[in-house]
Design an enzyme around this catalytic site. Structure first.
Site, short mmCIF file in Angstrom:
data_model
loop_
_atom_site.label_atom_id
_atom_site.label_comp_id
_atom_site.label_asym_id
_atom_site.label_seq_id
_atom_site.Cartn_x
_atom_site.Cartn_y
_atom_site.Cartn_z
CB SER A 7 -3.41 2.99 -3.94
OG SER A 7 -2.96 4.16 -3.08
CG HIS A 32 -3.53 -0.36 -1.43
ND1 HIS A 32 -2.85 -1.75 -1.21
CD2 HIS A 32 -2.56 0.49 -1.43
CE1 HIS A 32 -1.60 -1.28 -0.93
NE2 HIS A 32 -1.28 -0.20 -1.16
CG ASP A 34 -0.72 3.39 -0.15
OD1 ASP A 34 -0.13 2.20 0.03
OD2 ASP A 34 -1.29 3.82 -1.14
CG MET A 36 2.78 6.45 3.58
SD MET A 36 3.42 7.48 2.29
CE MET A 36 2.95 6.42 0.76
CG HIS A 65 1.17 -0.97 1.71
ND1 HIS A 65 1.58 -0.16 0.48
CD2 HIS A 65 2.29 -1.04 2.44
CE1 HIS A 65 3.06 -0.24 0.34
NE2 HIS A 65 3.38 -1.10 1.51
CG MET A 67 4.35 2.01 3.18
SD MET A 67 4.01 2.92 1.84
CE MET A 67 2.06 2.73 1.95
CG MET A 136 6.76 -2.19 -2.00
SD MET A 136 5.25 -1.40 -1.96
CE MET A 136 5.36 0.10 -2.66
CG ASP A 174 1.43 -0.43 -4.00
OD1 ASP A 174 1.16 0.36 -4.55
OD2 ASP A 174 1.59 -0.41 -2.59
#
Ligand code: DX5
Ligand code: ZN
Length: 219
Positions: A7, A32, A34, A36, A65, A67, A136, A174
């Protein structure tokens, strides 16, 4: 053999391409990313523009991913940017069936994830339809936190469902993965390990990836 998905959340963005290449050459399988939004989780990270830039940096699949609240509005932007896997949070998707269908229609693998406090068996009705379930293993939203041991029960439940129902979705974990926790999650049934801080904040990315491979290699 379990896959490793670094990540970039805690990576040094000034040397991102160099560090991603080093991780991939050392044996990492996916990158990966992330995403957000500052609403579902407190931090804001990046959107499709950075995903597109990372896609140009490396040939390996991009594992996005999300979020974010209302992920349905952004799915096509991320697929166009190069995402091969799109994972949404159960907590943000009131119409998860439709969301998964949309991701598939766009041509990507569909993943779903649950926060540590959300029971994983809520995913029972959609296990036949997903390509990936992300557990998670830290509270969602930050890198560098401690692994939550109760996650192992969730991984084992998913693995048992996968076997008894003849399914083949990936079980991804993760958060808080290092030399100590990696063998635990692989033994429980995980087959993709997202690893942030431990890889990108180490002094030697190649040596760190190789040491991870070594501890999970024989399982
Ligand atoms: C946290 C992110 C993770 C994070 C993991 O919400 O989803 O991907 O980067 O970082 P580490 O490996 O540092 O726990
Ligand atoms: Zn993540």
């Amino acid at each position: 053999m379990a896959k490793i998905a670094p990540s970039i959340l805690n990576a040094d963005f000034l040397r991102l391409q160099k560090d991603i290449n080093e991780a991939v050459i050392a044996g990492c399988d996916w990158i990966h990313l992330d995403v957000m939004d500052g609403h579902f989780v407190p931090k804001i990270t990046f959107g499709p523009m950075i995903v597109e830039a990372v896609d140009k940096m490396t040939p390996v699949p991009l594992d996005v991913h999300l979020m974010v609240e209302h992920p349905d509005t952004m799915l096509s932007d991320f697929v166009q940017a190069g995402a091969e896997n799109i994972t949404v949070h159960y907590e943000t998707c009131p119409h998860l069936w439709r969301t998964i269908d949309t991701i598939h229609a766009l041509g990507a693998r569909a993943g779903v994830t649950v926060n540590p406090a959300t029971p994983v068996n809520l995913l029972d009705p959609i296990l036949e339809r997903v390509d990936l379930v992300l557990v998670m293993t830290v509270e969602t939203g930050y890198g560098g936190q401690e692994f939550i041991p109760q996650s192992l029960t969730k991984i084992a439940w998913l693995d048992q469902q996968r076997r008894s129902r003849g399914l083949n979705f990936y079980i991804e974990v993760d958060g808080g993965i290092d030399l100590e926790t990696a063998p635990l999650v692989v033994k429980a049934g995980a087959d993709v390990l997202v690893v942030g801080t431990f890889i990108f904040m180490s002094d030697n990315i190649t040596a760190t990836v190789k040491s991870l491979r070594k501890v999970i290699g024989g399982i």
